[in-house]
Design an enzyme around this catalytic site. Structure first.
Site, short mmCIF file in Angstrom:
data_model
loop_
_atom_site.label_atom_id
_atom_site.label_comp_id
_atom_site.label_asym_id
_atom_site.label_seq_id
_atom_site.Cartn_x
_atom_site.Cartn_y
_atom_site.Cartn_z
N PHE A 1 -0.77 -0.14 12.61
CA PHE A 1 -1.66 0.30 11.53
C PHE A 1 -2.16 -0.84 10.64
CE2 PHE A 1 -2.47 1.67 7.19
CZ PHE A 1 -3.52 2.55 7.41
N ASN A 2 -1.27 -1.69 10.10
CA ASN A 2 -1.71 -2.72 9.13
C ASN A 2 -2.67 -3.73 9.78
OD1 ASN A 2 -0.23 -1.58 7.06
ND2 ASN A 2 1.56 -2.91 7.40
N ASP B 1 0.85 -1.20 0.00
CA ASP B 1 0.00 0.00 0.00
C ASP B 1 0.89 1.26 0.00
OD1 ASP B 1 0.97 -0.34 2.61
OD2 ASP B 1 -0.86 0.45 3.54
N ASP C 1 6.87 1.27 1.86
CA ASP C 1 6.56 0.20 0.89
C ASP C 1 7.43 0.33 -0.36
OD1 ASP C 1 3.96 1.12 2.33
OD2 ASP C 1 3.50 -0.94 1.73
N ASN D 1 -2.48 2.71 3.52
CA ASN D 1 -1.91 4.05 3.73
C ASN D 1 -2.70 5.11 2.98
OD1 ASN D 1 0.25 3.39 5.41
ND2 ASN D 1 1.53 2.80 3.68
N HIS E 1 9.74 0.59 8.15
CA HIS E 1 9.13 -0.69 8.49
C HIS E 1 9.23 -1.77 7.39
CE1 HIS E 1 6.82 1.74 11.46
NE2 HIS E 1 6.56 2.55 10.45
N ASP E 2 8.65 -1.47 6.23
CA ASP E 2 8.26 -2.54 5.29
C ASP E 2 9.39 -3.37 4.69
OD1 ASP E 2 5.60 -2.03 5.74
OD2 ASP E 2 5.36 -0.72 4.01
N THR F 1 2.88 -5.93 2.77
CA THR F 1 3.40 -4.82 3.57
C THR F 1 2.31 -3.78 3.84
OG1 THR F 1 4.18 -3.67 1.60
CG2 THR F 1 5.76 -5.14 2.69
C1 BDR Z 1 2.93 0.13 8.58
O1 BDR Z 1 1.85 1.02 8.31
C2 BDR Z 1 2.19 1.90 7.25
O2 BDR Z 1 2.14 3.21 7.68
C3 BDR Z 1 3.57 1.52 6.78
O3 BDR Z 1 3.63 1.51 5.36
C4 BDR Z 1 3.81 0.16 7.36
O4 BDR Z 1 3.39 -0.86 6.47
C5 BDR Z 1 3.61 0.54 9.87
O5 BDR Z 1 2.69 0.52 10.92
CA CA Z 2 2.90 -0.43 4.13
#
Ligand code: BDR
Ligand code: CA
Length: 318
Positions: free
Chosen positions: A165-166, A10, A15, A39, A238-239, A124
């Site tokens: 978040f994810n 996303d 990503d 996102n 993160h991703d 991701t």
């Molecule tokens: C995740 O949420 C999104 O903001 C980032 O792309 C990552 O996948 C981190 O919490």
């Molecule tokens: Ca992401």
């Protein structure tokens, strides 16, 4: 032999780096990129995936659009972190890479059906597309080698006190994938907050001196600026840890345990409960990444940018 993978993403600033690392590293055979709302709205995340490919000269990987909404409830894009179009803060080039005519599920199914070996799925973003795959194509699950997901956390969240978040964006999807019997790895906030985009990291990437490195630095600077409001001026990338872990398992320590995701309680919806007791209650259903070797991780990112500079556009596109 390289590992066949599909990235389901996303984009999203971080990503983009997952796509770049997968496309560049010779240990990985990136067979497809699929998009999901998270996102940003699906039209934005899809556009941004095409931008990520355009900037890096990735013209040989099909990109297909996936789910526009989570399984239940409303999409709530992460505008506070990624901006209104999910790649805020940058002037984006017009993509020269075209969207595949297939939808994400059809493309993933085609990749799985035509691959000689089982394929690794690397989501991701929210797990919506993967949950749809589990529900609609159970016959394809044996063709999936494993799933390595960026999402969840062994501790704190980043949307609510406990929810990442994810996971928060589509907890029911996460529960379906966790319960599917697929070999599942969770790369959560606990480890991604160790992938800090320090000043030194940004300086090293800027020093690479290519158009893609310059674009990458802009992505990182924007990400750090929004994370500064969260009290993390060196934002976390993160991703791409998912892809890095696949390339080099020594990038992270892991444990095998039981993970559940909270779907019912509105106060903790999206929280991942990772059993750290050493004798999990219920069957083990996940490998959980714990600690990052940040030096190894950033070396892989820099190496990817160097490799992509050789095949991406030689000059700035805007
Ligand atoms: C995740 O949420 C999104 O903001 C980032 O792309 C990552 O996948 C981190 O919490
Ligand atoms: Ca992401």
């Amino acid at each position: 032999m390289s590992i066949p993978i599909v990235i389901d993403c996303d984009p999203g600033h971080d990503d983009v780096f997952a796509i770049w690392l997968a496309a560049a590293n010779p240990a990985i055979d990136l067979r497809a990129i699929t998009t999901v709302a998270g996102n940003g709205r699906i039209e934005h995340t899809t556009h941004n995936a095409l931008v990520a490919c355009t900037v890096a000269g990735i013209h040989d990987v099909p990109v297909a659009q996936g789910a526009a909404e989570p399984l239940y409830g409303e999409l709530r894009p992460a505008e506070w972190i990624h901006g209104a179009n999910a790649l805020g803060g940058l002037t984006l080039p017009t993509p020269t890479v075209e969207l595949d005519e297939r939808d994400a599920l059809t493309l993933i199914a085609d990749v799985l059906n035509t691959s000689e070996e089982p394929v690794v799925l690397v989501p991701t973003g929210p797990l919506t597309n993967i949950a749809h795959l589990v529900q609609r194509h159970p016959e394809l699950l044996p063709k999936i080698q494993r799933v390595i997901w960026m999402g969840g956390s062994t501790g704190r969240g980043n949307v609510t006190a406990e929810a990442e978040f994810n996971a928060w964006a589509d907890p029911e999807a996460a529960a379906i994938v966790l319960g599917s019997g697929l070999d599942f790895t969770m790369v959560g906030l606990n480890i991604s907050h160790q992938a800090l985009i320090t000043r030194e990291v940004r300086a090293r990437i800027a020093a690479l001196g290519s158009p893609i490195a310059a674009f990458g630095v802009e992505l990182l600077e924007f990400f750090c600026s929004t994370y500064a409001f969260e009290g993390m001026p060196d934002g976390p990338l993160h991703d791409p840890i998912t892809v890095a872990l696949l390339i080099d398992p020594a990038v992270a320590t892991t444990i095998r345990t039981r993970v559940d995701v909270e779907c019912d309680d509105p106060r903790t919806r999206g929280a991942t409960r990772v059993d750290r007791s050493g004798s999990p209650q219920g069957p083990q259903n996940a490998t959980v990444a714990l600690d990052l070797d940040a030096k190894r991780f950033w070396s892989l990112i820099e190496d990817a940018l160097q490799r992509l500079a050789l095949r991406g556009p030689a000059a700035r596109w805007d």
